[in-house]
Write a protein that holds these residues in place. Structure first.
Motif, PDB file in Angstrom:
ATOM      1  N   VAL A  44      -1.691  13.980 -17.869  1.00  0.00           N
ATOM      2  CA  VAL A  44      -1.009  13.146 -18.874  1.00  0.00           C
ATOM      3  C   VAL A  44      -1.335  13.657 -20.276  1.00  0.00           C
ATOM      4  O   VAL A  44      -0.437  13.799 -21.131  1.00  0.00           O
ATOM      5  N   VAL A  45      -2.619  13.954 -20.529  1.00  0.00           N
ATOM      6  CA  VAL A  45      -3.045  14.481 -21.839  1.00  0.00           C
ATOM      7  C   VAL A  45      -2.337  15.802 -22.117  1.00  0.00           C
ATOM      8  O   VAL A  45      -1.801  16.019 -23.213  1.00  0.00           O
ATOM      9  N   GLU A  46      -2.301  16.679 -21.103  1.00  0.00           N
ATOM     10  CA  GLU A  46      -1.653  17.985 -21.277  1.00  0.00           C
ATOM     11  C   GLU A  46      -0.172  17.818 -21.619  1.00  0.00           C
ATOM     12  O   GLU A  46       0.341  18.457 -22.536  1.00  0.00           O
ATOM     13  N   ARG A  47       0.514  16.928 -20.880  1.00  0.00           N
ATOM     14  CA  ARG A  47       1.955  16.764 -21.111  1.00  0.00           C
ATOM     15  C   ARG A  47       2.248  16.077 -22.439  1.00  0.00           C
ATOM     16  O   ARG A  47       3.254  16.383 -23.087  1.00  0.00           O
ATOM     17  N   ALA A  48       1.373  15.169 -22.862  1.00  0.00           N
ATOM     18  CA  ALA A  48       1.557  14.534 -24.173  1.00  0.00           C
ATOM     19  C   ALA A  48       1.380  15.577 -25.282  1.00  0.00           C
ATOM     20  O   ALA A  48       2.140  15.592 -26.256  1.00  0.00           O
ATOM     21  N   LEU A  49       0.404  16.470 -25.116  1.00  0.00           N
ATOM     22  CA  LEU A  49       0.191  17.530 -26.104  1.00  0.00           C
ATOM     23  C   LEU A  49       1.350  18.530 -26.106  1.00  0.00           C
ATOM     24  O   LEU A  49       1.779  18.991 -27.160  1.00  0.00           O
ATOM     25  N   ILE A  50       1.851  18.860 -24.914  1.00  0.00           N
ATOM     26  CA  ILE A  50       3.001  19.770 -24.808  1.00  0.00           C
ATOM     27  C   ILE A  50       4.191  19.178 -25.567  1.00  0.00           C
ATOM     28  O   ILE A  50       4.897  19.876 -26.295  1.00  0.00           O
ATOM     29  N   THR A  51       4.398  17.859 -25.412  1.00  0.00           N
ATOM     30  CA  THR A  51       5.501  17.181 -26.104  1.00  0.00           C
ATOM     31  C   THR A  51       5.385  17.326 -27.612  1.00  0.00           C
ATOM     32  O   THR A  51       6.346  17.666 -28.303  1.00  0.00           O
ATOM     33  N   VAL A  52       4.178  17.072 -28.122  1.00  0.00           N
ATOM     34  CA  VAL A  52       3.956  17.128 -29.576  1.00  0.00           C
ATOM     35  C   VAL A  52       4.080  18.570 -30.080  1.00  0.00           C
ATOM     36  O   VAL A  52       4.687  18.825 -31.128  1.00  0.00           O
ATOM     37  N   LEU A  53       3.532  19.528 -29.314  1.00  0.00           N
ATOM     38  CA  LEU A  53       3.649  20.947 -29.711  1.00  0.00           C
ATOM     39  C   LEU A  53       5.096  21.412 -29.692  1.00  0.00           C
ATOM     40  O   LEU A  53       5.477  22.294 -30.452  1.00  0.00           O
ATOM     41  N   SER A  54       5.900  20.803 -28.815  1.00  0.00           N
ATOM     42  CA  SER A  54       7.330  21.152 -28.738  1.00  0.00           C
ATOM     43  C   SER A  54       8.130  20.491 -29.850  1.00  0.00           C
ATOM     44  O   SER A  54       9.322  20.745 -29.999  1.00  0.00           O
TER      45      SER A  54
END
Length: 336
Positions: A44-54
């Protein structure tokens, strides 16, 4: 003369590589800082960070008490962003989110309107239980997410940069809710399922959160660092095989010939925005993993969260017990 220009190109390349390595180090430090507070939710942390980086927004779906609110608060600290939270309720009005104009009178007796910004003027906004608000309020927020500005009384007000929304939905209690329409779900780069932690993580949560002191995240980045990371994500090279995998996957998730034997199960599928979201997300995942080019494994890993909320099955398929997750799994098996 030619050797001098060659040297300058090499120096420029070295500078770009160093800047990329520094940015990647900042991103990993932020991930580690969040991991000191949020246990058992690595994906979940990884995907939330991926979202923000995108540069996009995410929809977090999970039962209450799984640290969704804590995640947003911790991300705000670790990424150096101004984070705010809005609890969505059926009586919430658009002005409660966007802001409103008030009539003021100065010392000379002259009256004028002054705009008071709402909580949407944050860099990281948590829209808690977004499906509890009326469609009118939902659309006001989703318009702000898409256009990066709001219009109040005919005047445009730009939102801060960066601007990201992490919205949550409770999958259990659906009474008195207004499910987001498909066109509005498409505004979210990905839908992230927040599941229960395993026993080891839950044991750690018990001791860490019921003691004298709570763990606190430390700032690992600034808003400027995040904007630099978002620029870098868009510059990462993508191999032809990865581009083909994205196109094949997204196009086969639509009803029609390209879906093959699964076409009769799909009622409607993802549009080009899904391909764009997947293209950015795989680059962001590569950067998180200290790689400067995405692979087909990144496409397969992020296919479900990017596609799941952008497609629906036919009534006949649902009656047979098919799920969107299973269909995506079968589409993924054709790639690689």
């Amino acid at each position: 003369m030619a050797s001098a220009s060659g040297e300058s190109i090499e120096k420029l390349e070295d500078m770009i590589v160093r800047a990329a390595e520094t940015t990647a180090a900042h991103v990993r430090a932020a991930k580690d800082a969040i991991g000191t507070v949020i246990f058992g939710q690595e994906q979940v942390v990884e995907r939330a960070l991926i979202t923000v980086l995108s540069g996009g927004h995410a929809l977090l779906v999970g039962v209450p008490g799984l640290a969704k609110t804590k995640l947003v608060e911790t991300m705000g600290i670790a990424l150096g962003l101004d984070a705010r939270r809005v609890q969505f309720t059926p009586d919430l009005m658009p002005s409660d989110i966007l802001g409103s104009e008030v009539l003021e009178e100065n010392t000379a007796g002259k009256r004028s309107f002054r705009f008071i910004p709402g909580p949407v003027f944050a860099q990281l906004l948590m829209a808690d239980e977004i499906n509890r608000a009326s469609p009118r309020t939902q659309s006001a927020l989703l318009q702000a997410m898409q256009e990066q500005h709001v219009t109040v009384a005919g005047a445009r007000h730009d939102l801060p940069k960066p601007f990201h929304v992490l919205a949550t939905q409770n999958p259990l209690e659906q009474e008195g809710t207004y499910p987001l329409p498909e066109a509005q779900l498409d505004r979210f780069i990905m839908e992230v399922d927040v599941d229960y932690p395993d026993i080891v993580a839950e044991r750690k949560i018990l001791f860490d959160t019921t003691g004298a002191e709570d763990s606190q995240a430390k700032a690992a980045m600034t808003a400027e660092d995040l904007i630099a990371a978002q620029r870098l994500v868009r510059r990462l090279p993508v191999g032809e095989s990865v581009v083909e995998a994205i196109l094949q996957l997204v196009r086969s998730a639509r009803p029609g010939v390209e879906a093959g034997d699964l076409g009769h199960l799909i009622s409607w599928g993802p549009g080009p925005r899904a391909s764009q979201a997947l293209m950015l997300a795989v680059r962001a995942r590569a950067l998180l993993d200290n790689r400067f080019a995405p692979s087909i494994d990144d496409v397969l890993e992020l296919a479900e969260p990017v596609l799941k909320h952008r497609m629906a099955l036919t009534f006949a398929a649902r009656a047979e017990g098919e799920t969107v997750g299973n269909v995506i799994k079968r589409l993924k098996s054709r790639i690689g």
